[in-house]
Motif scaffolding. Structure first.
Motif, PDB file in Angstrom:
ATOM      1  N   THR A  16       0.817  -1.215   0.000  1.00 15.60           N
ATOM      2  CA  THR A  16       0.000   0.000   0.000  1.00 15.60           C
ATOM      3  C   THR A  16       0.850   1.263   0.000  1.00 15.60           C
ATOM      4  N   ARG A  17       2.139   1.117   0.200  1.00 13.71           N
ATOM      5  CA  ARG A  17       3.075   2.235   0.165  1.00 13.71           C
ATOM      6  C   ARG A  17       4.327   1.793  -0.565  1.00 13.71           C
ATOM      7  N   LYS A  18       4.882   2.701  -1.361  1.00 15.06           N
ATOM      8  CA  LYS A  18       6.111   2.384  -2.092  1.00 15.06           C
ATOM      9  C   LYS A  18       7.330   2.528  -1.173  1.00 15.06           C
ATOM     10  N   LEU A  19       8.320   1.728  -1.476  1.00 11.94           N
ATOM     11  CA  LEU A  19       9.600   1.832  -0.784  1.00 11.94           C
ATOM     12  C   LEU A  19      10.392   2.953  -1.444  1.00 11.94           C
ATOM     13  N   ASN A  20      10.856   3.910  -0.631  1.00 12.52           N
ATOM     14  CA  ASN A  20      11.650   4.988  -1.227  1.00 12.52           C
ATOM     15  C   ASN A  20      13.141   4.670  -1.119  1.00 12.52           C
ATOM     16  N   LEU A  21      13.932   5.445  -1.830  1.00  9.20           N
ATOM     17  CA  LEU A  21      15.366   5.180  -1.931  1.00  9.20           C
ATOM     18  C   LEU A  21      16.075   5.256  -0.580  1.00  9.20           C
ATOM     19  N   ASN A  22      15.797   6.277   0.214  1.00 11.94           N
ATOM     20  CA  ASN A  22      16.482   6.429   1.511  1.00 11.94           C
ATOM     21  C   ASN A  22      16.195   5.262   2.447  1.00 11.94           C
ATOM     22  N   LEU A  23      14.927   4.861   2.520  1.00 14.10           N
ATOM     23  CA  LEU A  23      14.574   3.751   3.394  1.00 14.10           C
ATOM     24  C   LEU A  23      15.183   2.446   2.895  1.00 14.10           C
ATOM     25  N   SER A  24      15.193   2.241   1.590  1.00 12.59           N
ATOM     26  CA  SER A  24      15.782   1.000   1.066  1.00 12.59           C
ATOM     27  C   SER A  24      17.270   0.932   1.393  1.00 12.59           C
ATOM     28  N   LEU A  25      17.957   2.050   1.300  1.00 18.80           N
ATOM     29  CA  LEU A  25      19.394   2.065   1.636  1.00 18.80           C
ATOM     30  C   LEU A  25      19.620   1.758   3.115  1.00 18.80           C
ATOM     31  N   LYS A  26      18.757   2.277   3.992  1.00 16.28           N
ATOM     32  CA  LYS A  26      18.878   1.995   5.432  1.00 16.28           C
ATOM     33  C   LYS A  26      18.667   0.513   5.710  1.00 16.28           C
ATOM     34  N   ILE A  27      17.599  -0.039   5.137  1.00 16.63           N
ATOM     35  CA  ILE A  27      17.286  -1.453   5.377  1.00 16.63           C
ATOM     36  C   ILE A  27      18.382  -2.356   4.807  1.00 16.63           C
ATOM     37  N   GLU A  28      18.861  -2.044   3.616  1.00 10.87           N
ATOM     38  CA  GLU A  28      19.933  -2.838   2.997  1.00 10.87           C
ATOM     39  C   GLU A  28      21.196  -2.809   3.842  1.00 10.87           C
ATOM     40  N   SER A  29      21.494  -1.657   4.405  1.00  8.20           N
ATOM     41  CA  SER A  29      22.686  -1.519   5.243  1.00  8.20           C
ATOM     42  C   SER A  29      22.570  -2.367   6.508  1.00  8.20           C
ATOM     43  N   ILE A  30      21.410  -2.300   7.158  1.00 11.92           N
ATOM     44  CA  ILE A  30      21.199  -3.050   8.397  1.00 11.92           C
ATOM     45  C   ILE A  30      21.188  -4.558   8.143  1.00 11.92           C
ATOM     46  N   LEU A  31      20.536  -4.985   7.069  1.00 14.49           N
ATOM     47  CA  LEU A  31      20.399  -6.414   6.794  1.00 14.49           C
ATOM     48  C   LEU A  31      21.567  -7.004   6.003  1.00 14.49           C
ATOM     49  N   GLY A  32      22.457  -6.149   5.534  1.00 26.55           N
ATOM     50  CA  GLY A  32      23.613  -6.633   4.805  1.00 26.55           C
ATOM     51  C   GLY A  32      23.346  -6.995   3.354  1.00 26.55           C
ATOM     52  N   TYR A  33      22.259  -6.442   2.795  1.00 24.11           N
ATOM     53  CA  TYR A  33      21.958  -6.685   1.378  1.00 24.11           C
ATOM     54  C   TYR A  33      22.824  -5.804   0.499  1.00 24.11           C
ATOM     55  N   GLU A  34      22.977  -6.219  -0.742  1.00 24.45           N
ATOM     56  CA  GLU A  34      23.696  -5.431  -1.735  1.00 24.45           C
ATOM     57  C   GLU A  34      22.933  -4.129  -1.997  1.00 24.45           C
ATOM     58  N   THR A  35      23.658  -3.037  -2.187  1.00 26.24           N
ATOM     59  CA  THR A  35      23.029  -1.746  -2.445  1.00 26.24           C
ATOM     60  C   THR A  35      22.185  -1.804  -3.719  1.00 26.24           C
ATOM     61  N   GLY A  36      20.939  -1.372  -3.595  1.00 31.28           N
ATOM     62  CA  GLY A  36      20.031  -1.339  -4.728  1.00 31.28           C
ATOM     63  C   GLY A  36      19.130  -2.552  -4.842  1.00 31.28           C
ATOM     64  N   PHE A  37      19.369  -3.586  -4.027  1.00 29.36           N
ATOM     65  CA  PHE A  37      18.594  -4.814  -4.113  1.00 29.36           C
ATOM     66  C   PHE A  37      17.101  -4.567  -3.864  1.00 29.36           C
ATOM     67  N   LEU A  38      16.772  -3.868  -2.794  1.00 32.40           N
ATOM     68  CA  LEU A  38      15.366  -3.646  -2.453  1.00 32.40           C
ATOM     69  C   LEU A  38      14.674  -2.713  -3.451  1.00 32.40           C
ATOM     70  N   MET A  39      15.391  -1.722  -3.958  1.00 29.02           N
ATOM     71  CA  MET A  39      14.786  -0.835  -4.956  1.00 29.02           C
ATOM     72  C   MET A  39      14.522  -1.596  -6.260  1.00 29.02           C
ATOM     73  N   THR A  40      15.382  -2.544  -6.572  1.00 27.46           N
ATOM     74  CA  THR A  40      15.158  -3.377  -7.748  1.00 27.46           C
ATOM     75  C   THR A  40      13.874  -4.189  -7.570  1.00 27.46           C
ATOM     76  N   LEU A  41      13.664  -4.732  -6.383  1.00 31.43           N
ATOM     77  CA  LEU A  41      12.433  -5.465  -6.102  1.00 31.43           C
ATOM     78  C   LEU A  41      11.222  -4.548  -6.218  1.00 31.43           C
ATOM     79  N   GLN A  42      11.343  -3.320  -5.712  1.00 25.93           N
ATOM     80  CA  GLN A  42      10.239  -2.361  -5.785  1.00 25.93           C
ATOM     81  C   GLN A  42       9.880  -2.055  -7.241  1.00 25.93           C
TER      82      GLN A  42
END
Length: 131
Positions: A16-42
């Motif tokens: 119901t809400r889009k993932l924005n770039l700043n939040l995706s970078l925070k989550i990726e950093s905390i979880l150890g994902y590659e940069t841009g992974f979550l935005m690619t999914l979005q």
């Protein structure tokens, strides 16, 4: 850990809400994902939603009574092409026929609309008479 409300994360997960770039970078950093992974999914999610919405005929021109046994918004128009064309060509109004013709194209419409309205009854009667 990322100073975001749980309700916001829930809205993103539910779509119901889009993932924005700043939040995706925070989550990726905390979880150890590659940069841009979550935005690619979005982006893939958004593309899928656009494709699904373009795979529907103009529902405002189709009578719900024509599809009395199902919800118009839940029909998989590509998977159920034959059933839709047969039903509309048999029971639909001229506007409904034109809507489906425009959506599927002339070749597909003619391919499945040749069956007469009472085709099932005719084949049933033929088998009964042969007994």
């Amino acid at each position: 850990m990322i100073n975001v409300s749980p309700s916001r994360i829930t809205e993103i997960i539910k779509g119901t809400r889009k993932l924005n770039l700043n939040l995706s970078l925070k989550i990726e950093s905390i979880l150890g994902y590659e940069t841009g992974f979550l935005m690619t999914l979005q982006i893939h999610y958004e593309i899928k939603k656009i494709q699904e919405s373009s795979n529907t005929p103009d529902l405002s021109k189709l009578s719900p009574a024509l599809f009395w046994d199902t919800d118009l918004k839940k029909i998989n128009w590509l998977k159920n092409k034959r059933a839709v064309i047969e039903r509309v060509s048999t029971y639909g109004t001229e506007i409904e026929k034109q809507t489906i013709l425009k959506f599927y194209g002339k070749e597909e419409f003619e391919k499945y609309s040749v069956r007469p309205a009472n085709a099932y009854r005719i084949s049933y009667l033929q088998t009964e008479e042969n007994k």
